[in-house]
Design an enzyme around this catalytic site. Sequence first.
Site, PDB file in Angstrom:
ATOM      1  N   SER A 194      17.566   7.555  -0.515  1.00 37.07           N
ATOM      2  CA  SER A 194      18.746   8.611  -0.293  1.00 37.07           C
ATOM      3  C   SER A 194      18.688   9.841  -1.296  1.00 37.07           C
ATOM      4  O   SER A 194      17.468  10.325  -1.362  1.00 37.07           O
ATOM      5  CB  SER A 194      20.098   7.901  -0.125  1.00 37.07           C
ATOM      6  OG  SER A 194      20.949   8.695   0.375  1.00 37.07           O
ATOM      7  N   ASP A 234      19.681   7.074  11.660  1.00 30.03           N
ATOM      8  CA  ASP A 234      20.298   7.432  10.337  1.00 30.03           C
ATOM      9  C   ASP A 234      21.091   8.922  10.653  1.00 30.03           C
ATOM     10  O   ASP A 234      20.605   9.739  10.968  1.00 30.03           O
ATOM     11  CB  ASP A 234      19.166   7.795   9.533  1.00 30.03           C
ATOM     12  CG  ASP A 234      19.407   8.038   7.971  1.00 30.03           C
ATOM     13  OD1 ASP A 234      20.628   8.405   7.820  1.00 30.03           O
ATOM     14  OD2 ASP A 234      18.823   7.538   7.294  1.00 30.03           O
ATOM     15  N   HIS A 256      21.216   4.471   7.866  1.00 27.01           N
ATOM     16  CA  HIS A 256      20.720   4.940   6.412  1.00 27.01           C
ATOM     17  C   HIS A 256      20.882   3.937   5.422  1.00 27.01           C
ATOM     18  O   HIS A 256      20.401   4.148   4.388  1.00 27.01           O
ATOM     19  CB  HIS A 256      21.993   6.070   5.935  1.00 27.01           C
ATOM     20  CG  HIS A 256      21.499   6.939   4.601  1.00 27.01           C
ATOM     21  ND1 HIS A 256      20.563   7.828   4.939  1.00 27.01           N
ATOM     22  CD2 HIS A 256      21.924   6.755   3.603  1.00 27.01           C
ATOM     23  CE1 HIS A 256      20.211   8.394   3.970  1.00 27.01           C
ATOM     24  NE2 HIS A 256      21.066   7.981   2.852  1.00 27.01           N
TER      25      HIS A 256
HETATM   26  C1  MLT Z   1      21.644  14.118  -0.311  1.00 23.87           C
HETATM   27  O1  MLT Z   1      22.653  14.621  -0.460  1.00 23.87           O
HETATM   28  O2  MLT Z   1      20.721  13.791  -1.323  1.00 23.87           O
HETATM   29  C2  MLT Z   1      21.493  13.260   0.969  1.00 23.87           C
HETATM   30  O3  MLT Z   1      22.546  13.862   1.622  1.00 23.87           O
HETATM   31  C3  MLT Z   1      21.757  11.847   0.685  1.00 23.87           C
HETATM   32  C4  MLT Z   1      23.019  11.403   0.073  1.00 23.87           C
HETATM   33  O4  MLT Z   1      23.960  11.098   0.915  1.00 23.87           O
HETATM   34  O5  MLT Z   1      22.832  11.182  -1.026  1.00 23.87           O
END
Ligand code: MLT
Length: 207
Positions: A102, A152, A183
């Site tokens: 992520s 996702d 996700h």
């Molecule tokens: C991010 O902010 O890098 C992406 O949206 C993934 C997350 O939720 O961290």
Amino acid sequence: MKHIFQQGKDASAPVLLLLHGTGGNEHDLLPIAEMISPDSSVLSVRGNVSENGMPRFFRRLAEGVFDEEDLIFRTKELYDFLDEAAEKYGFNRENMVAVGYSNGANIAGSLLFHYERALAGAILFHPMVPRRGVELPNLESTPVFIGAGKHDPICAPAETEELNELLKSAGADVTLKWQPGGHQLTREEVDQAKEWLDWDSERCSLL
Ligand code: MLT
């Protein structure tokens, strides 16, 4: 940067750079590293940004909207830290494979987007496109594994395809595996990443 370094049994195995998701820390992915490459040395880093107490690797303006200036600054900060850590712990900087989930996958993607030879390879679990409208460095033969979810809500399949195409057009050797879910990180994609890394180490192109 706050981190954990664990010396592995096999100095020739890729050094795994672990990069957690939003709200995680440097402990989160240690069991995943153990599953993917148990003999590897591991450098697991905590993101330097705090979003209401949740560690991240760079700031965002809203869900899925990145603060580009901070992304660039934090990518360099991490890049420089990797050089420092390699010197301090004596591991092979040229043989480092990122394992990011992520937000951690997004900073790993950003390393690939901004620096040639930042990583020998990367395992990106549920990544997004870190930046648009920039020319990527030469990623000739850099092996990249992407694990993505068909449903996702944070990273839509079209964005995964876009990332795949951007990396491939810079020369990266991308393997994209779809999961039926969202996700979350699944056991199945961790197993697929392990298989992919084993296969790639045998190929001995970059690793
Ligand atoms: C991010 O902010 O890098 C992406 O949206 C993934 C997350 O939720 O961290």
